[in-house]
Design a protein around this motif. Structure first.
Motif, mmCIF file in Angstrom:
data_model
loop_
_atom_site.group_PDB
_atom_site.id
_atom_site.type_symbol
_atom_site.label_atom_id
_atom_site.label_comp_id
_atom_site.label_asym_id
_atom_site.label_seq_id
_atom_site.Cartn_x
_atom_site.Cartn_y
_atom_site.Cartn_z
ATOM 1 N N GLN B 212 0.840 -1.205 0.000
ATOM 2 C CA GLN B 212 0.000 0.000 0.000
ATOM 3 C C GLN B 212 0.877 1.258 0.000
ATOM 4 O OE1 GLN B 212 -2.273 -0.761 3.549
ATOM 5 N NE2 GLN B 212 -3.444 -2.413 2.574
ATOM 6 N N ALA B 213 1.828 1.306 0.925
ATOM 7 C CA ALA B 213 2.677 2.498 1.022
ATOM 8 C C ALA B 213 3.510 2.675 -0.252
ATOM 9 C CB ALA B 213 3.591 2.403 2.246
ATOM 10 N N VAL B 216 1.572 4.247 -3.130
ATOM 11 C CA VAL B 216 1.415 5.701 -2.954
ATOM 12 C C VAL B 216 2.726 6.422 -3.288
ATOM 13 C CG1 VAL B 216 0.906 7.537 -1.298
ATOM 14 C CG2 VAL B 216 -0.413 5.405 -1.241
ATOM 15 N N ARG B 234 -8.127 -1.649 0.944
ATOM 16 C CA ARG B 234 -7.354 -0.556 1.518
ATOM 17 C C ARG B 234 -6.455 0.059 0.454
ATOM 18 N NH1 ARG B 234 -6.991 2.553 5.467
ATOM 19 N NH2 ARG B 234 -4.885 2.656 4.669
ATOM 20 N N SER B 237 -8.489 2.080 -1.950
ATOM 21 C CA SER B 237 -8.910 3.331 -1.313
ATOM 22 C C SER B 237 -7.761 4.340 -1.299
ATOM 23 C CB SER B 237 -9.372 3.060 0.121
ATOM 24 O OG SER B 237 -10.462 2.166 0.134
ATOM 25 N N LEU B 238 -6.568 3.866 -0.967
ATOM 26 C CA LEU B 238 -5.410 4.763 -0.947
ATOM 27 C C LEU B 238 -5.107 5.303 -2.343
ATOM 28 C CD1 LEU B 238 -3.095 2.870 1.577
ATOM 29 C CD2 LEU B 238 -3.914 5.221 1.844
ATOM 30 N N ALA B 241 -7.531 8.097 -2.974
ATOM 31 C CA ALA B 241 -7.122 9.273 -2.179
ATOM 32 C C ALA B 241 -5.896 9.943 -2.794
ATOM 33 C CB ALA B 241 -6.827 8.846 -0.738
ATOM 34 N N THR B 242 -4.945 9.129 -3.235
ATOM 35 C CA THR B 242 -3.698 9.678 -3.784
ATOM 36 C C THR B 242 -3.953 10.438 -5.080
ATOM 37 O OG1 THR B 242 -2.453 7.905 -2.727
ATOM 38 C CG2 THR B 242 -1.356 9.066 -4.529
ATOM 39 N N ALA B 244 -6.592 12.129 -5.772
ATOM 40 C CA ALA B 244 -7.131 13.434 -5.359
ATOM 41 C C ALA B 244 -6.008 14.342 -4.869
ATOM 42 C CB ALA B 244 -8.186 13.246 -4.268
ATOM 43 N N TYR B 255 -13.177 10.737 -5.684
ATOM 44 C CA TYR B 255 -12.984 10.469 -4.255
ATOM 45 C C TYR B 255 -14.303 10.592 -3.496
ATOM 46 C CZ TYR B 255 -11.197 10.682 0.490
ATOM 47 O OH TYR B 255 -10.972 10.431 1.815
ATOM 48 N N LEU B 264 -14.652 3.540 0.416
ATOM 49 C CA LEU B 264 -13.337 3.929 0.945
ATOM 50 C C LEU B 264 -13.114 3.313 2.326
ATOM 51 C CD1 LEU B 264 -13.122 7.684 -0.098
ATOM 52 C CD2 LEU B 264 -12.268 5.666 -1.295
ATOM 53 N N ILE B 265 -12.092 2.473 2.402
ATOM 54 C CA ILE B 265 -11.774 1.801 3.660
ATOM 55 C C ILE B 265 -10.592 2.541 4.300
ATOM 56 C CG2 ILE B 265 -11.190 -0.410 4.714
ATOM 57 C CD1 ILE B 265 -13.722 -0.496 2.984
ATOM 58 N N VAL B 266 -10.844 3.143 5.452
ATOM 59 C CA VAL B 266 -9.772 3.886 6.131
ATOM 60 C C VAL B 266 -8.933 2.917 6.967
ATOM 61 C CG1 VAL B 266 -9.209 5.760 7.701
ATOM 62 C CG2 VAL B 266 -11.188 5.933 6.221
#
Lengths: 266, 266
Positions: B212-213, B216, B234, B237-238, B241-242, B244, B255, B264-266
């Motif tokens: 995930q990281a 991004v 997840r 979702s990231l 977000a990225t 946006a 988004y 969107l899973i936080v």
């Protein structure tokens, strides 16, 4: 990655009354929880009590925090009188949050930073307000770094803050921050960069998700300090993962230790 | 951000027997789930059946996938015979995954890509194996872009893959990928970049978190396509977000829509 715990900020709904009423238990609990979660500094902001009452309130806040945690504070105020008072009671090396290039405030705060040997967050804004382009923010940041250093603040004690604004109001607001971080890292290898991450998500749903992704993006650009909520376990997990991915965690030892301690939330 | 769904890969434990036994239901289910989750391409890899059996197996896989989803496939094989056979049955514009600068394979695959009008993933490696530095990978990538373009592949149909290796074996492996992505974006604005993200986390615990990281981080460096597991909610979702945060999502509409649809899973 240095984490400044942002929770003890009087602009937060639950914090304002706690400061006003000198709720010692509330403050101790918040300070301990942030320290436990990995904060290196506890941000202390008492500004909502009003300018005259702020010095005393900030002193109380700092003393209460440092009565339970063995960490320095980020003294969060634009008010030189409050910073000066708080520096008298603060133990260790404080982080002054913040100084700008605004001529009405610069001199007092720069003097306080230099005399106390504090670290200082330098916001990329001056007498003309907040520059809209990355290039103009860099101009202000360069001026601040040069002047602070001349005033006696060591280069490695300066944390440039590129100013984070919501992507909901301008889609370039995220990129702009990343550009300033990259440029500062390139021009001044010793200077730190810091950002108040959560502003980026203002006005949008699922803010934690945006804050998480933006922290990772800014770390990729070179950010080495952030004002965030360390109680967001997902965010702290992503920071640990990102350090490993950027080669900042030798043999991935911190990452592996965190996994073994069951501290990584996927 | 273009997502290539990686799940139908015969090197995965559950997939190898499904391909060997021509388990149509398994393949349909995996293809549908990935399409539903937002994949733009379904990767199809049947390599574990062995070189001679691969053309027929890959054709079956592609046909089975395209019997349930209206998406193109990434034809995942280093074997020109398998790619050639699969291109005969594939509907739409395929993504050939992949071509290298290795002289024994380059000509056949480049010809197939150009003749079929396919898109193609160009791996930054040649006859001397995998270059260890970012600069040497860039050299190979530049050579591939020039040669493929000369052979008739449009610039915008080329996806450069900087080659992702585990950070557990070399802490610079993450940075290296980011550097190649940044440089390719700068030198060839029309060329895409793509990465098989999950290799980065090989040998480490909580691999999803690192994947995930890293997604991004690579998007921050300019990555515009990724071979990933779209069923990781997840991660998806990231990515939303990225986009946006990088100004790639006008008015953050995608988004906000995803948040409203509770995706969107936080």
């Amino acid at each position: 990655m240095l984490v400044v715990g942002e929770r003890l900020n009087s602009t937060r709904k639950s914090v304002a009354p706690a400061i006003k009423n000198r709720d010692t238990e509330f403050v101790k609990k918040e300070a301990s929880a942030q320290a436990e979660a990995g904060a290196a500094y506890i941000d202390c902001n008492a500004a909502t009590v009003g300018k005259d009452a702020e010095p005393e309130a900030l002193c109380w806040l700092v003393e209460t925090v440092q009565s339970v945690v063995d960490l320095p504070c980020a003294l969060d105020s634009p008010n030189a009188a409050a910073i000066e008072a708080a520096l008298q009671v603060h133990r260790g090396t404080a982080l002054i949050n913040s100084i700008t290039a605004e001529s009405s405030k610069y001199d007092d705060l720069a003097r306080l930073a230099a005399e106390s040997g504090s670290k200082v967050i330098a916001l990329a804004m001056g007498d003309d307000g907040i520059p809209s382009t990355a290039e103009d923010r860099l101009k202000v940041a360069r001026e601040l770094v040069a002047n602070l250093n001349r005033a006696g603040v060591a280069i490695e004690d300066i944390f440039v803050d590129p100013l984070v604004f919501p992507v909901s109001s301008d889609p370039e607001n995220g990129r702009r921050v990343m550009q300033v971080i990259e440029q500062i890292r390139e021009e001044y290898p010793g200077v730190h960069t810091i950002a108040g991450i959560s502003n980026v998500s203002h006005g949008l749903p699922k803010r934690f998700l945006l804050n998480q992704a933006f922290t990772v993006l800014c770390m990729g650009a070179g950010l080495d300090a952030a004002i965030i909520d360390p109680l967001d376990e997902r965010l702290m997990s992503l920071i640990i993962a990102t350090r490993a991915l950027l080669g900042q965690d030798e043999f991935c030892m911190d990452y592996i230790s965190a996994a073994r301690a069951d501290k990584l939330i996927v």
